[in-house]
Design an enzyme around this catalytic site. Structure first.
Site, PDB file in Angstrom:
ATOM      1  CB  ALA A  38     -42.995  -6.217  16.658  1.00  0.00           C
TER       2      ALA A  38
ATOM      3  CE  LYS B 290     -41.104 -12.533  23.234  1.00  0.00           C
ATOM      4  NZ  LYS B 290     -42.440 -11.944  23.423  1.00  0.00           N
TER       5      LYS B 290
ATOM      6  CB  SER C  91     -37.986  -1.216  20.163  1.00  0.00           C
ATOM      7  OG  SER C  91     -37.495  -2.047  21.190  1.00  0.00           O
TER       8      SER C  91
ATOM      9  CD  GLU D 256     -37.360  -5.005  10.197  1.00  0.00           C
ATOM     10  OE1 GLU D 256     -37.118  -3.793  10.396  1.00  0.00           O
ATOM     11  OE2 GLU D 256     -38.491  -5.499  10.237  1.00  0.00           O
TER      12      GLU D 256
ATOM     13  CB  CYS E  97     -40.345  -1.068  11.287  1.00  0.00           C
ATOM     14  SG  CYS E  97     -40.545  -2.407  10.162  1.00  0.00           S
TER      15      CYS E  97
ATOM     16  CD  GLU F   8     -39.476   3.089  15.043  1.00  0.00           C
ATOM     17  OE1 GLU F   8     -38.984   2.409  15.979  1.00  0.00           O
ATOM     18  OE2 GLU F   8     -39.788   2.592  13.941  1.00  0.00           O
TER      19      GLU F   8
ATOM     20  CB  ALA G 166     -41.019  -3.446   1.345  1.00  0.00           C
TER      21      ALA G 166
HETATM   22  C1  UN1 Z   1     -42.787  -3.972   9.834  1.00  0.00           C
HETATM   23  O1  UN1 Z   1     -43.344  -2.913  10.042  1.00  0.00           O
HETATM   24  O2  UN1 Z   1     -42.170  -4.578  10.745  1.00  0.00           O
HETATM   25  O3  UN1 Z   1     -42.850  -2.717   4.055  1.00  0.00           O
HETATM   26  C2  UN1 Z   1     -42.841  -4.685   8.531  1.00  0.00           C
HETATM   27  C3  UN1 Z   1     -43.856  -2.767   4.770  1.00  0.00           C
HETATM   28  C4  UN1 Z   1     -44.419  -4.122   5.097  1.00  0.00           C
HETATM   29  C5  UN1 Z   1     -43.691  -4.745   6.227  1.00  0.00           C
HETATM   30  C6  UN1 Z   1     -43.466  -3.888   7.424  1.00  0.00           C
HETATM   31  N1  UN1 Z   1     -44.312  -4.956   3.947  1.00  0.00           N
HETATM   32  O4  UN1 Z   1     -44.415  -1.772   5.194  1.00  0.00           O
END
Ligand code: UN1
Length: 513
Positions: free
Chosen positions: A162, A187, A244, A265, A299, A399, A463
């Site tokens: 994304a 991609k 998404s 994910e 996300c 979301e 994270a």
């Molecule tokens: C994402 O938004 O697709 O934990 C990844 C986090 C980042 C990674 C986010 N280390 O916010």
């Protein structure tokens, strides 16, 4: 301002000639329509790449499948050495790449650098892993027999990523996939194509220096149609897709139809539970960074605060007060906290969500809106908003990839807060702010958060790469990055070897001839 000019960054990354007609990066045989990349920072054109046609895609796949035969035969620790060199190149190029991420995608320069740091970290992780792709030895029930498990590479791994993490998410997948012996076809989002070309240039140079086939790392450009080539192609053993829930539903179904593997994910709807004993010094920065960092386009962004009624007013006032300090503007200016949304479509989605929340009964605590005037010419800068809402509102259940934070109250025990936290379709990240050991442990227990990530006294986003990253329910169930996520990129083989002179059958079956 950061010391690097964007032109200098583009030049250092080999992107100075990104314009119509140039086929960029190696193993990118693109001849399709032009994809122009405009910066949400100032609305200017940064460069153009060409989309991949079906024929271009076929050329990429031929190159990738041929490269797989060479790559899988190289011992895993030596594959790790290539990833080590790639990580070192990223260390050298951290500033220009971080700057490009910031300029093309709109996140703050600090976050752009942080994203490249995640790439460096996953490379280090993958290097160590390259000596630890261990299977198990299993006691056999038969005399003179041994059972063991081996992990073999899959083949071609397709990566769909994304715009919001235009470089790091690819690297979580690709660094692991490579040490596992796979080749990758990427991609990237058509909203951040130059980031993918920059990454491709970096790895292509490493492969060339080591006389390795360029097909080990390939990119294809374009929109969902190019993604469909990957999802429909039986030569692509695993499709790892980040984005998404809508996209993941299509990708997951398509790949499953052909019995391929997918790693999904997808969206989150992440909440922080704020209990009576929560420490405001931790709550405020955790919640505010979670909600407005990356302009609410992670996300893992914090979408909901579930606050105990006894501390609600105090917490609300502290958060609203902190929003007053947020500086919105050019993300390359390090004094700003929040940059623009990715594009005007995202701005419209943000505005519509605020209207919907109001229509459903939400009370606006911090007004949103689009910023205009000097420095905001791209039309993509918006004000982070806070709305008092209820969990069951349709818009709260959904979301919205924008800086809108919903506040809600809970009363009684932490179980009530957990019920609200789990009462959405997504299951990515979650947090509890508490100094009560029992509350924290309940939240982390089987009866607690139903998310893939559950934190205590830190926010929902940011994270570390060492843990497995991903979540449950509509988040898709996949795990990327650390822990044993590498197993998704390999196929497990169970071996039973007979070193005796007899052939006893398992389960004690007699078959005397
Ligand atoms: C994402 O938004 O697709 O934990 C990844 C986090 C980042 C990674 C986010 N280390 O916010």
């Amino acid at each position: 301002m950061a010391n690097f000019g964007i032109e200098e960054a583009l030049e250092t990354l080999g992107l100075q000639e990104i314009n119509e007609g140039s086929s960029t990066g190696s193993v990118n045989f693109s001849n399709g329509e032009i994809i122009a990349s405009y910066s949400p920072v100032d609305g200017k054109l940064i460069g153009k790449v060409k989309a991949s046609t079906k024929e271009d895609y076929e050329k990429v796949m031929t190159t990738a499948t041929a490269a797989f035969k060479t790559w899988r035969a190289i011992p895993a620790p030596q594959r790790g050495e290539i990833v080590r060199q790639f990580g070192n190149k990223l260390r050298e190029l951290k500033e220009p790449l971080g700057k490009l991420v910031s300029y093309e995608m709109g996140k703050s320069y600090q976050e752009g650098l942080g994203e490249v740091q995640e790439m460096i970290d996953i490379c280090d992780f993958a290097v160590g892993l390259s000596r630890q792709l261990n299977g198990q030895v299993i006691p056999s029930e038969r005399p003179g027999h041994v059972m063991r498990e081996q992990w073999h590479p899959l083949g071609v791994v397709g990566i769909i990523s994304a715009f919001n993490f235009p470089v790091a998410v690819w690297s979580w997948n690709t660094a692991l996939a490579w040490v596992c012996g796979n080749v990758c076809v990427w991609k990237a989002s058509e909203k951040a194509p130059l980031c993918s070309v920059a990454c491709q240039n970096i790895i292509a140079a490493v492969l060339k220096d080591n006389n390795l086939p360029e097909g080990i790392s390939c990119i294809v450009n374009g929109d969902y149609k190019v993604g469909e080539y990957l999802t429909a192609d039986t030569r692509v053993a695993l499709v790892s897709a980040t984005g998404s829930t809508r996209m993941g539903r299509i990708v997951g179904a398509k790949v499953a139809e052909r019995f391929g593997k997918s790693l999904l994910e997808l969206g989150g709807n992440n909440a922080i539970i704020i209990t009576p004993t929560a420490d405001l010094k931790v709550v405020v920065p955790g919640a505010v960074f979670g909600a407005v960092g990356t302009c609410g386009q992670r996300c893992t962004s914090t979408r909901r605060l579930i606050i105990h009624e006894s501390v609600y007013d105090k917490v609300r006032d502290a958060i609203v007060g902190a929003y007053g300090q947020i500086k919105i503007g050019n993300p390359l200016d390090e004094s700003n906290h929040v940059g623009p949304l990715i594009d005007k479509d995202a701005v419209n989605t943000y505005l519509a969500a605020i209207e919907k929340a109001k229509a459903e009964g939400g009370k606006v605590l911090v007004e949103g809106g689009v910023l205009e005037g000097e420095g905001y010419e791209s039309g993509c800068y918006v004000k982070p908003a806070i709305i008092e809402a209820e969990n069951h509102y349709e818009i709260v259940q959904h979301e919205t990839f924008a800086p809108i934070l919903y506040l809600m109250k809970y009363s009684g025990d932490v179980e009530n807060a957990i019920e609200l936290q789990n009462g959405v379709a997504q299951g990515l990240s979650s947090s509890i702010m508490t100094n009560e050991m029992k509350e924290a442990e309940k939240f982390l227990s089987f009866a607690g958060s139903d998310c893939g990530i559950a934190n205590v006294n830190i926010g929902t986003s940011g994270a570390e790469i060492g843990g497995a990253f991903g979540g449950e329910k509509e988040t898709g169930g996949g795990r990327e990055s650390g822990s044993d996520a590498w197993k998704t990129y390999m196929r497990r083989q169970t071996n039973t070897v007979n070193y005796s002179d007899e052939l006893p059958l398992a389960q004690g079956i007699k078959f005397d001839l």
